[in-house]
Design a protein around this motif. Structure first.
Motif, short mmCIF file in Angstrom:
data_model
loop_
_atom_site.label_atom_id
_atom_site.label_comp_id
_atom_site.label_asym_id
_atom_site.label_seq_id
_atom_site.Cartn_x
_atom_site.Cartn_y
_atom_site.Cartn_z
N TYR A 196 109.52 40.33 35.87
CA TYR A 196 109.35 41.44 34.92
C TYR A 196 110.48 42.46 35.05
CZ TYR A 196 104.80 39.37 34.18
OH TYR A 196 103.78 38.49 33.88
N GLY A 197 111.57 42.03 35.65
CA GLY A 197 112.73 42.91 35.76
C GLY A 197 112.59 44.01 36.78
N VAL A 198 111.74 43.79 37.79
CA VAL A 198 111.52 44.80 38.82
C VAL A 198 112.00 44.27 40.15
CG1 VAL A 198 109.81 46.14 40.07
CG2 VAL A 198 109.54 45.75 37.62
N LEU A 243 114.25 49.10 52.04
CA LEU A 243 114.98 50.23 52.58
C LEU A 243 115.03 50.11 54.11
CD1 LEU A 243 113.38 52.97 50.32
CD2 LEU A 243 115.47 51.66 49.92
N ALA A 244 115.59 51.13 54.74
CA ALA A 244 115.77 51.08 56.19
C ALA A 244 114.43 50.94 56.92
CB ALA A 244 116.50 52.33 56.66
N PHE A 245 113.38 51.60 56.43
CA PHE A 245 112.12 51.60 57.16
C PHE A 245 110.96 50.99 56.40
CE2 PHE A 245 112.63 55.60 54.92
CZ PHE A 245 111.44 55.70 54.21
N VAL A 246 111.20 50.52 55.16
CA VAL A 246 110.11 49.93 54.40
C VAL A 246 110.62 48.75 53.57
CG1 VAL A 246 110.41 51.53 52.47
CG2 VAL A 246 108.23 50.33 52.76
N ARG A 247 109.83 47.68 53.56
CA ARG A 247 110.16 46.53 52.72
C ARG A 247 108.90 46.10 51.97
NH1 ARG A 247 109.06 41.46 53.32
NH2 ARG A 247 108.53 41.65 55.53
N VAL A 248 109.04 45.97 50.68
CA VAL A 248 107.92 45.57 49.84
C VAL A 248 108.09 44.10 49.46
CG1 VAL A 248 106.66 45.99 47.70
CG2 VAL A 248 107.71 47.91 48.93
N ILE A 294 105.08 47.77 42.44
CA ILE A 294 106.42 48.11 42.87
C ILE A 294 106.53 49.59 43.16
CG2 ILE A 294 108.82 48.08 42.25
CD1 ILE A 294 107.72 45.40 42.45
N GLY A 295 106.01 50.38 42.24
CA GLY A 295 106.09 51.82 42.42
C GLY A 295 105.46 52.23 43.72
N VAL A 296 104.38 51.57 44.02
CA VAL A 296 103.69 51.87 45.25
C VAL A 296 104.62 51.66 46.42
CG1 VAL A 296 101.92 51.06 46.80
CG2 VAL A 296 101.44 51.29 44.40
N GLY A 297 105.29 50.54 46.41
CA GLY A 297 106.16 50.23 47.53
C GLY A 297 107.30 51.20 47.66
N VAL A 298 108.00 51.44 46.56
CA VAL A 298 109.16 52.30 46.63
C VAL A 298 108.76 53.70 47.06
CG1 VAL A 298 111.04 53.32 45.37
CG2 VAL A 298 110.32 51.03 44.86
N ALA A 299 107.66 54.15 46.51
CA ALA A 299 107.26 55.51 46.83
C ALA A 299 106.76 55.63 48.24
CB ALA A 299 106.20 56.00 45.87
N HIS A 359 101.73 44.09 49.40
CA HIS A 359 101.93 44.14 50.85
C HIS A 359 103.27 44.76 51.16
CE1 HIS A 359 103.52 42.31 54.65
NE2 HIS A 359 102.37 42.77 55.09
N GLU A 360 103.29 45.67 52.14
CA GLU A 360 104.51 46.32 52.59
C GLU A 360 104.64 46.17 54.11
OE1 GLU A 360 104.14 50.05 49.42
OE2 GLU A 360 103.67 50.33 51.55
N VAL A 361 105.86 46.24 54.58
CA VAL A 361 106.10 46.35 56.01
C VAL A 361 106.79 47.68 56.24
CG1 VAL A 361 107.25 45.38 58.04
CG2 VAL A 361 106.28 43.86 56.30
N LEU A 362 106.10 48.59 56.90
CA LEU A 362 106.59 49.95 57.12
C LEU A 362 106.85 50.15 58.61
CD1 LEU A 362 107.16 52.78 55.99
CD2 LEU A 362 104.75 53.32 56.39
N ARG A 363 108.13 50.22 58.97
CA ARG A 363 108.52 50.36 60.37
C ARG A 363 107.82 49.32 61.24
NH1 ARG A 363 111.71 54.60 61.27
NH2 ARG A 363 111.74 56.31 59.74
#
Length: 225
Positions: A197-199, A204-209, A9-14, A75-79
């Motif tokens: 796990y409560g996460v 966000l506007a340009f990234v989705r995890v 998760i941290g990876v995605g948000v960051a 996996h993330e989708v970034l723009r």
């Protein structure tokens, strides 16, 4: 191991930080670079051998040795571009007990603060905001059901409790085991749903995890003592 889940998760948000790079380079170039930086999935070493016919030779206590690692894959989708992110740490400890050819006890502990990706800002977000490593410094997997080792095979199914940030869930791990010249090698992965796990996966506007990811591990085992 559990911390690895939060790491995802941290990876995605960051990636919010990585978003700046995506803007500067262009999302396609950034995605190509990020995907090349992702680690390969753990695999048994080529010289490893399946479980021997005489499994009694494996009986005893085995400890996690140097060369082991654990981490996550998400996996993330970034723009609009697909990106795979992996984090890894070699700060892994634990032990495994085998009796009569059956894995009867196992505990693996991962130091979450030491998990690293290719982006330090992402890691800082993960350690602080997501994992709160000052309060929850480790993640743990504890075997809860005996797991027979089948002669001539490498596949083994491990059932146990995975604890991440003080939340414990039962998981099933699809693992592989092989004997090596200096001990044994166990690799595998654990699928995760972050909400369990409560996460909450970032969107966000340009990234989705993705709301799901996996913990991966490669354990080098040697006999205790």
């Amino acid at each position: 191991m559990r911390r690895a889940a939060k790491v995802a998760i941290g990876v995605g948000v960051a990636v919010v930080v990585g978003g700046a790079a995506a803007v500067a380079w262009g999302p396609g170039l950034y995605a190509d670079w990020a995907n090349r930086a992702a680690a390969e999935a753990p695999a048994l070493e080529a010289t490893g051998a399946p479980v021997p016919e005489e499994t009694a030779g494996l009986d005893g206590v085995w400890v996690v040795a140097d060369g082991s690692f654990a981490g996550y894959r998400v996996h993330e989708v970034l723009r609009g571009e697909d990106v795979t992110v992996t984090g890894r740490t070699e700060e892994v400890t634990g032990s495994v007990t085998i009796a009569d050819g059956t894995l009867t006890d196992a505990e693996v502990v991962v130091d979450i603060e030491s998990v690293r990706t290719d982006e330090p800002p992402r890691d800082a977000y993960f350690r602080g905001t997501v994992m709160e490593v000052g309060t929850y410094p480790t993640a743990t997997f504890v075997l809860t059901e005996p797991a027979p080792l089948e002669p001539g095979q490498t596949a083994v199914e491990l059932t146990g409790d995975l604890t991440i940030r003080d939340v414990t869930r039962e998981v099933t791990v699809d693992a592989e085991v092989a004997t090596t010249d200096d001990g044994a090698h166990v690799v595998g992965s654990v699928p995760l749903t972050f909400a369990d796990y409560g996460v909450e996966a970032p969107a966000l506007a340009f990234v989705r995890v993705d709301g799901e990811g996996s913990i991966e591990f490669s354990l080098r085992l040697e006999r205790e003592g």
